[in-house]
Design a protein around this motif. Structure first.
Motif, PDB file in Angstrom:
ATOM      1  N   LYS A  96      92.471  53.649 116.546  1.00 57.09           N
ATOM      2  CA  LYS A  96      92.663  52.664 117.615  1.00 57.09           C
ATOM      3  C   LYS A  96      93.858  53.058 118.476  1.00 57.09           C
ATOM      4  O   LYS A  96      93.782  53.053 119.702  1.00 57.09           O
ATOM      5  CB  LYS A  96      92.909  51.281 117.012  1.00 57.09           C
ATOM      6  N   ASP A  97      94.958  53.412 117.784  1.00 57.49           N
ATOM      7  CA  ASP A  97      96.176  53.812 118.510  1.00 57.49           C
ATOM      8  C   ASP A  97      95.906  54.986 119.448  1.00 57.49           C
ATOM      9  O   ASP A  97      96.459  55.077 120.529  1.00 57.49           O
ATOM     10  CB  ASP A  97      97.289  54.219 117.521  1.00 57.49           C
ATOM     11  N   ASP A  98      95.059  55.877 118.990  1.00 59.21           N
ATOM     12  CA  ASP A  98      94.748  57.062 119.801  1.00 59.21           C
ATOM     13  C   ASP A  98      93.654  56.800 120.830  1.00 59.21           C
ATOM     14  O   ASP A  98      93.244  57.718 121.543  1.00 59.21           O
ATOM     15  CB  ASP A  98      94.288  58.227 118.899  1.00 59.21           C
ATOM     16  N   GLY A  99      93.162  55.587 120.854  1.00 64.85           N
ATOM     17  CA  GLY A  99      92.088  55.266 121.798  1.00 64.85           C
ATOM     18  C   GLY A  99      90.755  55.912 121.457  1.00 64.85           C
ATOM     19  O   GLY A  99      89.869  56.007 122.292  1.00 64.85           O
ATOM     20  N   LYS A 100      90.618  56.362 120.217  1.00 60.59           N
ATOM     21  CA  LYS A 100      89.377  57.027 119.824  1.00 60.59           C
ATOM     22  C   LYS A 100      88.277  56.028 119.434  1.00 60.59           C
ATOM     23  O   LYS A 100      87.110  56.376 119.406  1.00 60.59           O
ATOM     24  CB  LYS A 100      89.630  57.992 118.648  1.00 60.59           C
ATOM     25  N   VAL A 101      88.691  54.820 119.066  1.00 59.42           N
ATOM     26  CA  VAL A 101      87.703  53.769 118.812  1.00 59.42           C
ATOM     27  C   VAL A 101      88.088  52.514 119.593  1.00 59.42           C
ATOM     28  O   VAL A 101      89.271  52.315 119.906  1.00 59.42           O
ATOM     29  CB  VAL A 101      87.568  53.406 117.305  1.00 59.42           C
ATOM     30  N   GLY A 102      87.123  51.707 119.915  1.00 62.89           N
ATOM     31  CA  GLY A 102      87.397  50.484 120.671  1.00 62.89           C
ATOM     32  C   GLY A 102      86.300  49.461 120.454  1.00 62.89           C
ATOM     33  O   GLY A 102      85.255  49.765 119.871  1.00 62.89           O
ATOM     34  N   ILE A 103      86.585  48.229 120.883  1.00 63.29           N
ATOM     35  CA  ILE A 103      85.628  47.145 120.684  1.00 63.29           C
ATOM     36  C   ILE A 103      84.540  47.209 121.752  1.00 63.29           C
ATOM     37  O   ILE A 103      84.803  47.443 122.926  1.00 63.29           O
ATOM     38  CB  ILE A 103      86.330  45.766 120.780  1.00 63.29           C
ATOM     39  N   ASP A 104      83.308  47.027 121.297  1.00 54.91           N
ATOM     40  CA  ASP A 104      82.186  46.989 122.218  1.00 54.91           C
ATOM     41  C   ASP A 104      81.195  45.983 121.647  1.00 54.91           C
ATOM     42  O   ASP A 104      80.689  46.202 120.535  1.00 54.91           O
ATOM     43  CB  ASP A 104      81.572  48.397 122.324  1.00 54.91           C
ATOM     44  N   ASP A 105      80.972  44.875 122.378  1.00 55.52           N
ATOM     45  CA  ASP A 105      80.027  43.882 121.879  1.00 55.52           C
ATOM     46  C   ASP A 105      80.409  43.357 120.500  1.00 55.52           C
ATOM     47  O   ASP A 105      79.550  43.263 119.601  1.00 55.52           O
ATOM     48  CB  ASP A 105      78.633  44.531 121.772  1.00 55.52           C
ATOM     49  N   ASN A 106      81.683  43.087 120.276  1.00 52.71           N
ATOM     50  CA  ASN A 106      82.205  42.625 118.984  1.00 52.71           C
ATOM     51  C   ASN A 106      82.236  43.666 117.879  1.00 52.71           C
ATOM     52  O   ASN A 106      82.772  43.436 116.812  1.00 52.71           O
ATOM     53  CB  ASN A 106      81.402  41.435 118.448  1.00 52.71           C
ATOM     54  N   ALA A 107      81.610  44.785 118.121  1.00 51.41           N
ATOM     55  CA  ALA A 107      81.612  45.821 117.087  1.00 51.41           C
ATOM     56  C   ALA A 107      82.636  46.882 117.453  1.00 51.41           C
ATOM     57  O   ALA A 107      83.111  46.948 118.584  1.00 51.41           O
ATOM     58  CB  ALA A 107      80.236  46.441 116.980  1.00 51.41           C
ATOM     59  N   LEU A 108      82.973  47.701 116.458  1.00 51.31           N
ATOM     60  CA  LEU A 108      83.917  48.784 116.702  1.00 51.31           C
ATOM     61  C   LEU A 108      83.119  50.069 116.884  1.00 51.31           C
ATOM     62  O   LEU A 108      82.335  50.451 116.012  1.00 51.31           O
ATOM     63  CB  LEU A 108      84.859  48.899 115.494  1.00 51.31           C
ATOM     64  N   VAL A 109      83.327  50.743 118.014  1.00 52.81           N
ATOM     65  CA  VAL A 109      82.567  51.978 118.262  1.00 52.81           C
ATOM     66  C   VAL A 109      83.505  53.119 118.635  1.00 52.81           C
ATOM     67  O   VAL A 109      84.649  52.898 119.029  1.00 52.81           O
ATOM     68  CB  VAL A 109      81.543  51.791 119.410  1.00 52.81           C
ATOM     69  N   SER A 110      83.000  54.311 118.495  1.00 51.06           N
ATOM     70  CA  SER A 110      83.741  55.475 118.957  1.00 51.06           C
ATOM     71  C   SER A 110      83.749  55.454 120.478  1.00 51.06           C
ATOM     72  O   SER A 110      82.741  55.123 121.101  1.00 51.06           O
ATOM     73  CB  SER A 110      83.059  56.746 118.441  1.00 51.06           C
ATOM     74  N   THR A 111      84.886  55.789 121.073  1.00 51.75           N
ATOM     75  CA  THR A 111      84.954  55.760 122.538  1.00 51.75           C
ATOM     76  C   THR A 111      84.356  57.012 123.172  1.00 51.75           C
ATOM     77  O   THR A 111      84.376  57.170 124.385  1.00 51.75           O
ATOM     78  CB  THR A 111      86.418  55.582 123.017  1.00 51.75           C
TER      79      THR A 111
END
Ligand code: ARG
Length: 556
Positions: free
Chosen positions: A272-287
């Motif tokens: 998350k800190d690296d911005g490699k994953v993020g929230i999408d539609d309440n789920a956590l996805v790879s960016t």
């Protein structure tokens, strides 16, 4: 040490230095092809090089052909060659130096720069017995392990148990519902529970909620459910180990999904800190920009199979440094592994090699996936027993231990003989045919060879081969081909080359041996040379049997 190097150089001379020379020559004409020595089936030739065929319209083709002619002419290892009008290059080699290779195969096949390889195979899930679907992973995985060890690589194997998450929670929930005490549960009983709990899960919402609750408790490491999980895992592993032992498999690491569970949260925080994953539609996805999006955690917070595999890579990177990981897993998981390898690259994990060693399905005689009569998955233990009984029924006089070894031979050899990507039919009659391309055939050939050596009372033969007949020559060339076959099997992670090879040399041995009464030969030198050749045959078969994970029998 010095002597070792000299020998290696001799062997390299047989194939590799010649390949280099031809490669260089090609490069001078801007032909960038990797020269491939193929085992030839053209009469009177041993090898074939087909790389030039595509270049028949090259401006300087005649010049290239002349240069190759010169090069091959002066190469002491080439006894005879031709370049056909279609530009196939056929080679016959000179066997003067073959003793140096044949008497030291094991040293000669060691590679100069060994790697550290992790093999993830088997992959059973707790709560379920080993079944036919595990056979290919086990056979291919074991073979790749032995093969890599033989050439000098360092290998660590991990069975990677499916021992966490929803399937386990379902079993625990089911036992709770039915008042089954997990502590005293027997493995045979457990086998019935798994399918029942998973069908109940899809049929009853109430049960679904109970299972989800158990899964949450599991993830929160609640004492009571964790204890039940512990018992479940123990019973399962005991029964899995029993079957594995019977089939001749073992693993260095017995890790599983549960072992990385605690690594997932901190891993996600970093990502998350690296911005490699993020929230999408309440789920956590790879960016990462991909279609579909790669899911890391569902909206209810639960992790996926993929998430566990990412965390497993992280764990392995930290605890068992490796250059390469082989995942010997069913081809139906292809997309999963594409996503996994792509994701860890995007997450900037240290660069390593990853390879999905995929394989097809085992079908029954009607070409349908192999099941029990009532449609359930067939247990490996049952397949073993059926095969054992069948072999016993066709040869009643065999010793128990021999039948056991032959059973494993059949379950392994026929499986490895098929290109791993192809489906195949399990056909017991065909696989046990003593004159077919079978494990029984290759066992029988080496038993005959052992017998003649034993009867000769010359177990410690050494010296030089004196090759006098075509049959002998063919067998010698066959034995020399081991290096090529090993290279090919390693390069593509395909044991079937070796399985085929074992059949071929066994066949060459049988032809050589057929109408000779070697022990009655008057000429002592000739007799010695033939026995020595048999000994070389036995050394080679022993290595190949080992690489396939098959134990040679002493008699049959
Ligand atoms: N347990 C998994 C299954 O039954 C196979 C595990 C394969 N290995 C892996 N690292 N994903 O499908």
């Amino acid at each position: 040490e010095k002597q070792k190097i000299d020998r290696k150089v001799q062997v390299m001379k047989i194939v590799e230095s010649l390949i280099d020379e031809i490669n260089n020559l090609f490069n001078n004409y801007d032909i960038n092809e990797k020269i491939d020595f193929k085992i030839s089936n053209v009469e009177n030739f041993d090898y074939q090089v087909n790389n030039l065929v595509k270049y028949q319209n090259h401006k300087k083709i005649e010049e290239i052909v002349n240069k190759i002619n010169l090069l091959l002419d002066k190469n002491e290892l080439i006894q005879n060659f031709e370049i056909t009008n279609k530009y196939f290059i056929n080679l016959k080699i000179n066997l003067t130096n073959c003793d140096k290779f044949l008497s030291n195969i094991e040293e000669n096949i060691l590679i100069p720069n060994p790697k550290r390889i992790l093999i993830d195979y088997g992959g059973p899930n707790i709560g379920k017995p080993l079944h036919v679907g595990h056979l290919r992973s086990l056979n291919i995985g074991r073979s790749l392990k032995k093969l890599n060890k033989l050439i000098g690589n360092e290998v660590v194997t991990d069975i990677h148990l499916g021992d966490w998450g929803m399937p386990v929670a379902q079993i625990i929930a089911y036992c709770e519902l039915e008042n089954i005490d997990i502590k005293t549960l027997k493995a045979e009983k457990l086998i019935d529970i798994y399918p029942k709990s998973s069908s109940l899960y899809s049929d009853s919402e109430e049960f679904e909620n109970l299972a989800k609750e158990k899964n949450k408790e599991l993830n929160n490491q609640e004492k009571e459910v964790l204890e039940k999980w512990g018992f479940l895992k123990e019973i399962s592993i005991d029964s899995i180990k029993e079957t594995l032992f019977l089939l001749g498999h073992d693993f260095d690491l017995w890790l599983g999904e549960s072992d990385v569970n605690e690594l997932i949260e901190p891993m996600i925080e970093l990502l998350k800190d690296d911005g490699k994953v993020g929230i999408d539609d309440n789920a956590l996805v790879s960016t990462q920009d991909s279609d579909p999006k790669i899911l890391i955690a569902k909206s209810d917070g639960s992790y996926l199979y993929l998430t566990t595999d990412i965390a497993t890579i992280k764990n392995r990177l930290e605890n068992y440094d490796f250059d390469k990981t082989l995942y010997v897993v069913d081809a139906r998981q292809k997309l999963h592994f594409i996503q996994l390898f792509q994701t860890v690259e995007y997450f900037n994990f240290p660069k390593r090699d990853y390879k999905h060693v995929e394989f097809g399905t085992i079908n029954n005689e009607e070409g349908k996936p192999f099941k029990t009569r009532d449609g359930g998955t067939k247990k490996l233990l049952d397949l073993y027993e059926e095969t054992y009984d069948y072999i016993k029924s066709i040869n009643k006089n065999l010793d128990k231990n021999v039948i056991h070894k032959l059973t494993n031979t059949v379950l392994t050899y026929s499986d490895l003989l098929t290109n791993r990507k192809t489906d195949y039919k399990f056909d017991l009659e065909k696989f046990t045919n003593i004159s077919g391309k079978t494990g029984i055939y290759v066992q029988y050939a080496q038993v005959r060879a052992k017998k003649i050596i034993k009867n000769s009372k010359k177990e410690n033969l050494s010296g030089q081969l004196n090759i006098t007949t075509d049959e002998e020559r063919n067998l010698v060339v066959g034995l020399l081909n081991l290096e090529l076959v090993i290279n090919q099997s390693i390069k593509f992670n395909e044991p079937h080359h070796l399985a085929n090879y074992l059949y071929e040399i066994s066949n060459l041995f049988n032809i050589f041996y057929q109408d000779e009464n070697i022990l009655n030969l008057d000429n002592e030198d000739l007799k010695k040379s033939k026995l020595l050749l048999i000994k070389y045959f036995l050394n080679t078969t022993k290595l190949v049997f080992g690489c396939l994970g098959i134990k040679p029998v002493e008699e049959m």
